[in-house]
Scaffold this motif. Structure first.
Motif, PDB file in Angstrom:
ATOM      1  N   SER A  64       0.823  -1.201   0.000  1.00  0.00           N
ATOM      2  CA  SER A  64       0.000   0.000   0.000  1.00  0.00           C
ATOM      3  C   SER A  64       0.861   1.257   0.000  1.00  0.00           C
ATOM      4  CB  SER A  64      -0.926   0.013   1.207  1.00  0.00           C
ATOM      5  OG  SER A  64      -0.180   0.117   2.417  1.00  0.00           O
ATOM      6  N   ALA A  65       0.252   2.368  -0.372  1.00  0.00           N
ATOM      7  CA  ALA A  65       0.979   3.634  -0.474  1.00  0.00           C
ATOM      8  C   ALA A  65       1.520   4.096   0.873  1.00  0.00           C
ATOM      9  CB  ALA A  65       0.081   4.705  -1.078  1.00  0.00           C
ATOM     10  N   ASN A  66       0.766   3.860   1.948  1.00  0.00           N
ATOM     11  CA  ASN A  66       1.217   4.324   3.267  1.00  0.00           C
ATOM     12  C   ASN A  66       1.905   3.236   4.085  1.00  0.00           C
ATOM     13  OD1 ASN A  66      -0.911   2.704   4.006  1.00  0.00           O
ATOM     14  ND2 ASN A  66      -2.044   4.290   5.119  1.00  0.00           N
ATOM     15  N   LEU A  91      -7.627   3.441   2.574  1.00  0.00           N
ATOM     16  CA  LEU A  91      -7.109   4.763   2.885  1.00  0.00           C
ATOM     17  C   LEU A  91      -8.238   5.782   3.007  1.00  0.00           C
ATOM     18  CD1 LEU A  91      -4.480   3.306   1.940  1.00  0.00           C
ATOM     19  CD2 LEU A  91      -3.705   5.523   1.116  1.00  0.00           C
ATOM     20  N   THR A  94     -14.883   3.546   1.113  1.00  0.00           N
ATOM     21  CA  THR A  94     -15.301   3.169  -0.236  1.00  0.00           C
ATOM     22  C   THR A  94     -16.823   3.189  -0.332  1.00  0.00           C
ATOM     23  OG1 THR A  94     -15.491   0.794   0.151  1.00  0.00           O
ATOM     24  CG2 THR A  94     -13.289   1.657  -0.325  1.00  0.00           C
ATOM     25  N   ASP A 129      -6.478   1.145  -6.407  1.00  0.00           N
ATOM     26  CA  ASP A 129      -7.579   2.054  -6.091  1.00  0.00           C
ATOM     27  C   ASP A 129      -7.166   3.087  -5.041  1.00  0.00           C
ATOM     28  OD1 ASP A 129     -10.117   2.991  -4.660  1.00  0.00           O
ATOM     29  OD2 ASP A 129     -10.975   1.831  -6.300  1.00  0.00           O
ATOM     30  N   ALA A 130      -7.429   4.351  -5.332  1.00  0.00           N
ATOM     31  CA  ALA A 130      -7.006   5.437  -4.442  1.00  0.00           C
ATOM     32  C   ALA A 130      -7.655   5.351  -3.065  1.00  0.00           C
ATOM     33  CB  ALA A 130      -7.329   6.789  -5.085  1.00  0.00           C
ATOM     34  N   LYS A 131      -8.860   4.773  -2.979  1.00  0.00           N
ATOM     35  CA  LYS A 131      -9.544   4.673  -1.698  1.00  0.00           C
ATOM     36  C   LYS A 131      -9.145   3.436  -0.903  1.00  0.00           C
ATOM     37  CE  LYS A 131     -13.704   7.306  -2.815  1.00  0.00           C
ATOM     38  NZ  LYS A 131     -15.199   7.268  -2.880  1.00  0.00           N
ATOM     39  N   GLU A 132      -8.481   2.513  -1.548  1.00  0.00           N
ATOM     40  CA  GLU A 132      -8.126   1.274  -0.858  1.00  0.00           C
ATOM     41  C   GLU A 132      -6.634   1.243  -0.506  1.00  0.00           C
ATOM     42  OE1 GLU A 132     -10.228  -2.296  -1.797  1.00  0.00           O
ATOM     43  OE2 GLU A 132     -11.484  -1.241  -3.254  1.00  0.00           O
ATOM     44  N   SER A 134      -4.121   2.419  -2.790  1.00  0.00           N
ATOM     45  CA  SER A 134      -3.557   3.588  -3.470  1.00  0.00           C
ATOM     46  C   SER A 134      -2.099   3.394  -3.872  1.00  0.00           C
ATOM     47  CB  SER A 134      -3.692   4.831  -2.579  1.00  0.00           C
ATOM     48  OG  SER A 134      -3.421   6.009  -3.308  1.00  0.00           O
ATOM     49  N   SER A 135      -1.777   2.202  -4.349  1.00  0.00           N
ATOM     50  CA  SER A 135      -0.404   1.914  -4.739  1.00  0.00           C
ATOM     51  C   SER A 135      -0.252   2.087  -6.248  1.00  0.00           C
ATOM     52  CB  SER A 135      -0.026   0.493  -4.300  1.00  0.00           C
ATOM     53  OG  SER A 135       1.349   0.269  -4.424  1.00  0.00           O
ATOM     54  N   SER A 136       0.833   1.569  -6.791  1.00  0.00           N
ATOM     55  CA  SER A 136       1.102   1.674  -8.222  1.00  0.00           C
ATOM     56  C   SER A 136       1.897   0.454  -8.662  1.00  0.00           C
ATOM     57  CB  SER A 136       1.906   2.937  -8.521  1.00  0.00           C
ATOM     58  OG  SER A 136       3.200   2.849  -7.926  1.00  0.00           O
TER      59      SER A 136
END
Length: 383
Positions: A64-66, A91, A94, A129-132, A134-136
């Protein structure tokens, strides 16, 4: 006195004797569990090394992004792989309820709107998904390449990580899918009854509670619930308007299957795309022929009823808190809430208090006790 009590007990136990037609209708809900069949679109389906890697990735928060959210944040083993919340929160909050993952390998469309046609393709969505999470693709590929243990396990399954980040992301999703394919619910009181009924085993039949038996009669009879909740997994895997409002908040709606079909056909990772491992593309037949229709607006996928008692709250937006609420919804549903251009399947069942209780008793008999998954102690390094 004992004589009369015996007669009363016998009457209760034989509260509903099923006709030959009813027995045939019940028989289609088994046998359980079904045999494993590898997913032809995923070359590592059923591969023990891929399952091991997928299990590790399922609990890996660094995806995840965080660095704080993993798949297991919303899919809890003890809740039949869901979270008990009306709407999932990654994050951010949803729009939909977290679907359980038990028996997910038996599905043919994935997500409440069917926006994905394979289990591995579906696994990509929450990661990006930005709300879940939010990775890449770049972040996931970097983690796989630079973490020595993950890189080792990835090489055992797929070989050296590809230069293309998207390819590594897809491989991660295929490993996650290989793990999720192992999440099967166990046998239930209903399964024992179903098998006994098919065999004509009177002793086995008598063990099934009378209330559940009466509820089953409603399920396949007056309720016609088996029109959509059919087969061993108790779902036809398709999409229907069930009269649940699709408004998320003022001015914003959830279009359901209508938007899902659009997303499916635009998705580079669908089964018509370059990452399908099935050389014959036979797995892509449904995708090739899916057609967008106006009636699909506000339709959502029919969930499995197995272990339903563990997955409250219910419906695509978690609007109904209990099984009794679900039964009450179908008992009093207004046809005016359904699309006029859709299917004419639902009508108010107008159940009595006892009938509602019996139907709940039947639904509760589809629970296996919660499964026996135990997370591995991931200590050993890859060699």
């Amino acid at each position: 006195m004992k004589f009369w009590l015996g007669l009363l007990l016998a009457a209760v136990q034989s509260a509903h004797a099923f006709s030959d037609a009813e027995v045939r209708a019940i028989a289609v809900h088994g046998p359980w569990p079904p045999a494993f069949m590898a997913d032809p679109s995923n070359r590592v389906s059923g591969n023990p090394a891929a399952i091991d890697l997928g299990e590790r990735l399922f609990f890996e928060r660094r995806l995840s992004a965080n660095g704080e959210h993993s798949c297991s944040r919303c899919h809890l083993p003890e809740r039949n792989w869901t979270d008990g919340e009306a709407r999932a929160r990654g994050l951010a909050l949803t729009d939909r309820n977290t679907p359980g993952l038990a028996n997910v390998r038996l599905q043919r469309w994935f997500g409440w709107d069917g926006a994905h046609d394979s289990l591995w393709s579906q696994g990509i969505r929450p990661i990006l998904d930005a709300k879940e999470m939010s990775s890449s693709a770049a972040r996931v590929a970097k983690l796989v390449r630079e973490d020595a243990d993950l890189a080792c396990r990835y090489r055992k399954v797929f070989g050296t990580p590809a230069a293309q980040d998207e390819k590594v992301l897809v491989d991660v999703a295929k490993a996650l899918a290989a793990f999720q394919e192992t999440l099967m619910s166990g046998r239930t009181a209903f399964d024992e009854f179903r098998d006994a009924l098919v065999k004509g085993d009177k002793a086995g039949i008598a063990k099934y509670p009378a209330a559940a038996r009466r509820g089953l009669a409603i399920f396949i009879g007056k309720g016609s619930c088996n029109t959509c909740h059919v087969g061993p997994a108790f779902t036809n895997g398709e999409f229907h308007d069930t009269g649940i409002p699709f408004f998320i908040e003022p001015g914003r709606v959830d279009p359901g299957r209508h938007e899902g079909i659009k997303r499916l056909l635009a998705d580079r990772t669908n089964l018509l795309g370059p990452y399908n491992d099935d050389p014959q593309r036979s797995s892509a037949t449904g995708t090739r022929h899916v057609v967008l229709e106006h009636r699909n607006f506000g339709e959502f996928k029919t969930p499995s009823l197995r272990n339903l008692a563990l997955t409250a709250p219910y419906m695509h937006n978690g609007r109904l808190a209990t099984l009794r609420d679900v039964v009450n919804h179908y008992s009093s549903i207004s046809p005016d809430r359904l699309h006029s251009d859709g299917e004419a399947i639902l009508k108010p069942l107008k159940l009595s208090e006892r009938e509602a209780q019996d139907l709940v008793a039947f639904l509760e008999s589809l629970q296996d006790g919660g499964g026996d998954y135990r997370r591995k102690a991931f200590a050993a390094d890859c060699r």
